[in-house]
Design a protein around this motif. Structure first.
Motif, PDB file in Angstrom:
ATOM      1  N   SER A  96       0.829  -1.215   0.000  1.00 22.07           N
ATOM      2  CA  SER A  96       0.000   0.000   0.000  1.00 22.07           C
ATOM      3  C   SER A  96       0.858   1.257   0.000  1.00 22.07           C
ATOM      4  O   SER A  96       0.596   2.206  -0.754  1.00 22.07           O
ATOM      5  CB  SER A  96      -0.914   0.008   1.223  1.00 22.07           C
ATOM      6  N   PHE A  97       1.885   1.268   0.834  1.00 28.10           N
ATOM      7  CA  PHE A  97       2.771   2.418   0.891  1.00 28.10           C
ATOM      8  C   PHE A  97       3.550   2.549  -0.421  1.00 28.10           C
ATOM      9  O   PHE A  97       3.770   3.660  -0.911  1.00 28.10           O
ATOM     10  CB  PHE A  97       3.714   2.285   2.094  1.00 28.10           C
ATOM     11  N   SER A 100       1.357   4.139  -3.082  1.00 22.57           N
ATOM     12  CA  SER A 100       1.216   5.580  -2.810  1.00 22.57           C
ATOM     13  C   SER A 100       2.469   6.343  -3.244  1.00 22.57           C
ATOM     14  O   SER A 100       2.381   7.401  -3.876  1.00 22.57           O
ATOM     15  CB  SER A 100       0.964   5.813  -1.323  1.00 22.57           C
ATOM     16  N   LEU A 101       3.634   5.803  -2.907  1.00 21.81           N
ATOM     17  CA  LEU A 101       4.880   6.466  -3.311  1.00 21.81           C
ATOM     18  C   LEU A 101       5.092   6.407  -4.823  1.00 21.81           C
ATOM     19  O   LEU A 101       5.645   7.343  -5.413  1.00 21.81           O
ATOM     20  CB  LEU A 101       6.069   5.837  -2.589  1.00 21.81           C
ATOM     21  N   LEU A 103       2.715   6.562  -7.091  1.00 19.89           N
ATOM     22  CA  LEU A 103       1.880   7.626  -7.649  1.00 19.89           C
ATOM     23  C   LEU A 103       2.498   8.997  -7.399  1.00 19.89           C
ATOM     24  O   LEU A 103       2.451   9.879  -8.270  1.00 19.89           O
ATOM     25  CB  LEU A 103       0.465   7.538  -7.072  1.00 19.89           C
ATOM     26  N   LEU A 104       3.106   9.171  -6.245  1.00 24.63           N
ATOM     27  CA  LEU A 104       3.801  10.431  -5.950  1.00 24.63           C
ATOM     28  C   LEU A 104       5.006  10.608  -6.884  1.00 24.63           C
ATOM     29  O   LEU A 104       5.257  11.711  -7.388  1.00 24.63           O
ATOM     30  CB  LEU A 104       4.241  10.449  -4.487  1.00 24.63           C
ATOM     31  N   CYS A 129      -2.747  12.272 -12.369  1.00 22.71           N
ATOM     32  CA  CYS A 129      -2.085  11.538 -11.279  1.00 22.71           C
ATOM     33  C   CYS A 129      -2.774  11.824  -9.944  1.00 22.71           C
ATOM     34  O   CYS A 129      -2.923  10.919  -9.116  1.00 22.71           O
ATOM     35  CB  CYS A 129      -0.608  11.909 -11.202  1.00 22.71           C
ATOM     36  N   ILE A 133      -4.483   9.202  -7.409  1.00 24.35           N
ATOM     37  CA  ILE A 133      -4.166   9.132  -5.976  1.00 24.35           C
ATOM     38  C   ILE A 133      -5.449   9.150  -5.149  1.00 24.35           C
ATOM     39  O   ILE A 133      -5.604   8.361  -4.210  1.00 24.35           O
ATOM     40  CB  ILE A 133      -3.218  10.285  -5.561  1.00 24.35           C
ATOM     41  N   TRP A 136      -7.078   5.830  -5.539  1.00 22.68           N
ATOM     42  CA  TRP A 136      -6.313   4.823  -4.783  1.00 22.68           C
ATOM     43  C   TRP A 136      -6.655   4.893  -3.296  1.00 22.68           C
ATOM     44  O   TRP A 136      -6.862   3.872  -2.651  1.00 22.68           O
ATOM     45  CB  TRP A 136      -4.817   5.009  -4.995  1.00 22.68           C
ATOM     46  N   PHE A 137      -6.729   6.093  -2.746  1.00 15.81           N
ATOM     47  CA  PHE A 137      -7.047   6.212  -1.327  1.00 15.81           C
ATOM     48  C   PHE A 137      -8.482   5.776  -1.016  1.00 15.81           C
ATOM     49  O   PHE A 137      -8.752   5.229   0.044  1.00 15.81           O
ATOM     50  CB  PHE A 137      -6.770   7.628  -0.807  1.00 15.81           C
ATOM     51  N   GLN A 140      -8.225   2.034  -1.135  1.00 18.48           N
ATOM     52  CA  GLN A 140      -7.434   1.635   0.026  1.00 18.48           C
ATOM     53  C   GLN A 140      -8.263   1.730   1.302  1.00 18.48           C
ATOM     54  O   GLN A 140      -8.191   0.847   2.165  1.00 18.48           O
ATOM     55  CB  GLN A 140      -6.186   2.515   0.135  1.00 18.48           C
ATOM     56  N   TYR A 141      -9.047   2.780   1.423  1.00 17.47           N
ATOM     57  CA  TYR A 141      -9.885   2.930   2.620  1.00 17.47           C
ATOM     58  C   TYR A 141     -10.937   1.822   2.678  1.00 17.47           C
ATOM     59  O   TYR A 141     -11.136   1.206   3.716  1.00 17.47           O
ATOM     60  CB  TYR A 141     -10.555   4.302   2.636  1.00 17.47           C
TER      61      TYR A 141
END
Length: 184
Positions: A96-97, A100-101, A103-104, A129, A133, A136-137, A140-141
């Protein structure tokens, strides 16, 4: 347009961390799978099966209302919670992390690539992007909470009060008890 070495450094660090997290997650999940496949046959050996069948036969012969049926001595579920659950959660967090990174890092590389050529292209790329994100969140939630916090209550089964003591009631799908979910 000249970019600072710091921006390239940020992109390089993000890329390295994403690769490390994804590889760690993949290797961990592969090892968990190998462990499950390796120990899986120990749960279906003839001695344990014979012992369980005889205890079921004994239960059926001596059944009294309210008696709880026998359950297998060893279960894969018990192995999972003792050996795999914590490691799987760490792999899930790493994945998951890492996403996220990733996408960043896409935002950073989009800015490096497109801002010198066309500000409109850079803004559109970064906007897409950013939408990814946010999506994705949301995913993810919704699913992350389900996977990480949902616990099975072993004492409750999908049976009515009359069926609680009937043979093989333990085999029915367990009820998920949201009130017993742990907060991490």
């Amino acid at each position: 347009m000249k970019f600072s070495k710091a921006l390239f450094g940020v992109y390089g660090v993000l890329t390295a961390v994403v690769e490390g997290l994804m590889i760690m997650s993949m290797v961990t999940c592969t090892l968990i799978l190998g462990s499950i496949l390796k120990i899986g046959r120990t749960y279906v050996n003839e001695e344990a099966e014979e012992e369980f069948i005889f205890s079921c036969l004994d239960f059926c012969r001596n059944y009294n209302p309210g008696d709880h049926p026998p359950a297998p001595r060893r279960t894969l579920e018990a192995f999972w919670y003792c050996r795999c659950e914590t490691t799987w959660q760490q792999a899930f967090h790493s994945f998951s992390f890492g996403v996220s990174l990733f996408l960043l890092s896409m935002i950073v590389i989009g800015w490096i690539k497109y801002s010198g050529e066309s500000q409109v292209t850079a803004i559109l790329f970064i906007s897409l992007c950013a939408i990814a994100i946010v999506l994705w969140f949301i995913v993810q939630y919704a699913w992350g909470e389900y996977f990480r916090r949902r616990k099975i209550t072993h004492a409750s089964y999908n049976t009515s009060s009359e069926e609680k003591g009937l043979p093989y009631a333990w085999y029915l799908a367990p009820i998920f008890d949201e009130s017993q979910a742990t907060m991490a």
